[in-house]
Design a protein around this motif. Structure first.
Motif, short mmCIF file in Angstrom:
data_model
loop_
_atom_site.label_atom_id
_atom_site.label_comp_id
_atom_site.label_asym_id
_atom_site.label_seq_id
_atom_site.Cartn_x
_atom_site.Cartn_y
_atom_site.Cartn_z
N GLY A 13 0.80 -1.21 0.00
CA GLY A 13 0.00 0.00 0.00
C GLY A 13 0.83 1.26 0.00
N GLY A 14 1.19 1.73 -1.18
CA GLY A 14 1.93 2.97 -1.32
C GLY A 14 1.66 3.54 -2.69
N ILE A 15 1.96 4.83 -2.87
CA ILE A 15 1.69 5.47 -4.15
C ILE A 15 2.44 4.78 -5.28
N ALA A 16 3.60 4.17 -4.97
CA ALA A 16 4.37 3.48 -6.01
C ALA A 16 3.68 2.22 -6.51
N SER A 40 -4.87 -4.71 1.67
CA SER A 40 -6.04 -3.83 1.66
C SER A 40 -5.65 -2.40 1.35
N ALA A 41 -4.45 -2.00 1.81
CA ALA A 41 -3.99 -0.63 1.54
C ALA A 41 -3.65 -0.45 0.07
N ALA A 42 -3.17 -1.52 -0.59
CA ALA A 42 -2.83 -1.42 -2.01
C ALA A 42 -4.05 -1.05 -2.84
N ALA A 43 -5.20 -1.56 -2.43
CA ALA A 43 -6.44 -1.29 -3.17
C ALA A 43 -6.86 0.16 -3.08
N GLU A 44 -6.23 0.94 -2.21
CA GLU A 44 -6.50 2.38 -2.15
C GLU A 44 -5.78 3.12 -3.27
N PHE A 45 -4.80 2.46 -3.90
CA PHE A 45 -3.99 3.13 -4.92
C PHE A 45 -4.21 2.56 -6.32
N VAL A 46 -4.41 1.24 -6.44
CA VAL A 46 -4.73 0.62 -7.72
C VAL A 46 -5.89 -0.35 -7.49
N THR A 47 -6.69 -0.57 -8.50
CA THR A 47 -7.87 -1.42 -8.32
C THR A 47 -7.53 -2.88 -8.61
N PRO A 48 -8.12 -3.82 -7.88
CA PRO A 48 -7.95 -5.23 -8.19
C PRO A 48 -8.34 -5.58 -9.62
N MET A 123 9.24 4.34 0.10
CA MET A 123 8.69 5.06 1.26
C MET A 123 9.31 6.43 1.33
N ASN A 124 8.78 7.26 2.20
CA ASN A 124 9.33 8.58 2.46
C ASN A 124 10.78 8.46 2.92
N VAL A 125 11.62 9.43 2.53
CA VAL A 125 13.04 9.37 2.85
C VAL A 125 13.29 9.26 4.35
N ARG A 126 12.50 9.95 5.15
CA ARG A 126 12.70 9.88 6.61
C ARG A 126 12.35 8.48 7.12
N MET A 127 11.33 7.88 6.55
CA MET A 127 10.97 6.52 6.95
C MET A 127 12.08 5.54 6.56
N TRP A 128 12.64 5.73 5.35
CA TRP A 128 13.72 4.83 4.91
C TRP A 128 14.95 4.96 5.80
N GLU A 129 15.28 6.18 6.19
CA GLU A 129 16.48 6.41 6.97
C GLU A 129 16.28 6.18 8.47
N ASP A 152 17.35 7.34 -5.35
CA ASP A 152 17.17 8.73 -4.96
C ASP A 152 16.18 9.38 -5.92
N GLY A 153 15.38 10.28 -5.41
CA GLY A 153 14.44 10.98 -6.29
C GLY A 153 13.43 11.79 -5.51
N THR A 154 12.58 12.45 -6.25
CA THR A 154 11.52 13.25 -5.63
C THR A 154 10.36 12.34 -5.25
N MET A 155 9.89 12.49 -4.03
CA MET A 155 8.79 11.68 -3.51
C MET A 155 7.44 12.35 -3.81
N ALA A 156 6.38 11.57 -3.68
CA ALA A 156 5.04 12.11 -3.85
C ALA A 156 4.77 13.20 -2.82
#
Length: 399
Positions: A13-16, A40-48, A123-129, A152-156
């Protein structure tokens, strides 16, 4: 390479998660079958429905689907695949995996499987670190879980840094490497590559002419033989190979930290041209030019990564390979370096300007070991890498 391979794809469940749709398409183009599992969280971003349409199979979501339990069961589902792939690997999923939790279908499958697992963190950079995520990463690596990314890159969320999920083609390459049966299958190998940049002030730094080309080719050759490769690279001028775990650093101290975090490994290849010195006190403001006055630069010695790993009493890789870039008395200096550092092999080369090797496409090396010095003819850096990787496979098989 993926023809008839069976991939159990766990979508977190993430934007990626949207990239999982393209990944499914890429895998099926290459002949793989994809069985999707969604949290269940994945279904918030893409549909089954979207996932099922691209995979050509039903999507599994519910641990307590009694019809499914009668037909297959979650235990069987976790074991019929050739590889389990987690995309995106969220902080929550990684924590569940590391702690052995099983409170939904995805985490239960990951706990019940005896099949290799590949995770693409996102995940967010702070969460990763965060120390907790890094602890979980260490645990999972120790359990044999493979990783691809994050980049490395720009996050959502608008922040920039490590945490952006690897692109679908990068994940495909990592899947191909994970499924490759070769002489280094099941082996985890660390490769360092490229130069390091040691800041003088915010706009200037100490560096060298290394392009990172040889280290990149070595990582690629090892992955081709089936190894799980952790590629720690400084700011090189060549892109890293696909299908390996890439850790980007800038300074020697950052490279040391990344190397120690990657342990344990079966073998280490230290091809990076690490700067011997850094500024004792890098300044935070640009040093201004003053007529008639030269700045006084105070240097400090950088950590000796090769020696530290070679001389470890616990957790030392079974095979440690160093590099010696020399301009004079190449064989003698490299032989002395091997003994001084305590590594098993040294790959020595002459980087005098006339050779064109530093930053060039070819290399001429001498492999120095307990058996003596073995001079290799001049060849492309890719051929040097293939030859070295094959020799490493033979040495590891004999140990």
């Amino acid at each position: 390479m993926l023809k008839a391979k069976r991939i159990l794809l766990i979508i977190g469940g993430g934007i990626a998660a949207y990239k999982a749709l393209d990944l499914i398409r890429r895998l099926r183009e290459r002949g793989a079958s994809v069985t999707p599992v969604m949290t269940s969280a994945a279904a918030e971003f893409v549909t089954p429905l979207s996932v099922s349409a691209l995979a050509g199979e039903r999507v599994y979501t519910d641990l307590f689907d009694l019809t499914n339990e009668a037909e297959m069961g979650h235990i069987q589902l976790s074991r019929v695949a050739d590889l389990l792939v987690v995309v995106p690997g969220t902080a929550d999923l990684m924590a569940k995996m590391a702690q052995g939790l099983a409170n939904d279908l995805a985490s239960t499958l990951l706990l019940a499987t005896d099949t290799p697992v590949l995770v693409a963190p996102a995940m967010n950079v702070r969460m990763w670190e965060h120390p907790a995520t890094q602890r979980n990463l260490t645990v999972l690596r120790g359990d044999g879980v493979r990783f691809v990314g994050p980049n490395d890159g720009t996050m959502a969320c608008g922040e920039f840094g490590p945490g952006r999920m690897a692109e679908p083609l990068e994940i495909v390459a990592a899947i191909e490497a994970a499924l490759l049966v070769g002489p280094l299958s099941g082996r985890r190998v660390l490769v360092t590559s490229g130069p390091t940049h040691e800041p003088i002030d915010p706009v200037r730094y100490i560096a060298n002419r290394s392009s990172g080309a040889q280290g990149t080719e070595i990582a690629r050759a090892l992955a081709t033989l089936g190894a799980e490769v952790v590629f720690v690279t400084g700011p090189a001028s060549v892109p890293p190979p696909e299908g390996v775990e890439v850790v980007r650093v800038e300074t020697a101290r950052q490279m040391r930290d990344a190397v120690l975090a990657a342990l344990p490994v079966d073998a280490g290849v230290f091809a990076a041209a690490v700067a011997d010195w850094r500024m004792a006190d890098a300044v935070t403001s640009k040093i201004k030019k003053v007529a008639g006055k030269l700045p006084l630069l105070q240097f400090a010695e950088n950590p000796d990564i090769l020696a530290e790993v070679s001389q470890m009493e616990r957790g030392r890789p079974a095979l440690v390979v160093g590099f010696a870039a020399e301009t004079d008395d190449v064989e003698a200096n490299a032989t002395a370096k091997r003994l001084r550092k305590g590594c098993d092999w040294i790959v020595a080369n002459d980087v005098s300007p006339a050779t064109g090797i530093m930053g060039g496409a070819e290399n001429a090396v001498t492999l120095i070991s307990d058996a003596g010095a073995e001079v290799w003819p001049r060849m492309s850096k890719r051929e040097v890498a293939k030859r070295l990787a094959q020799r490493m496979a033979e040495a590891l098989r004999a140990r």
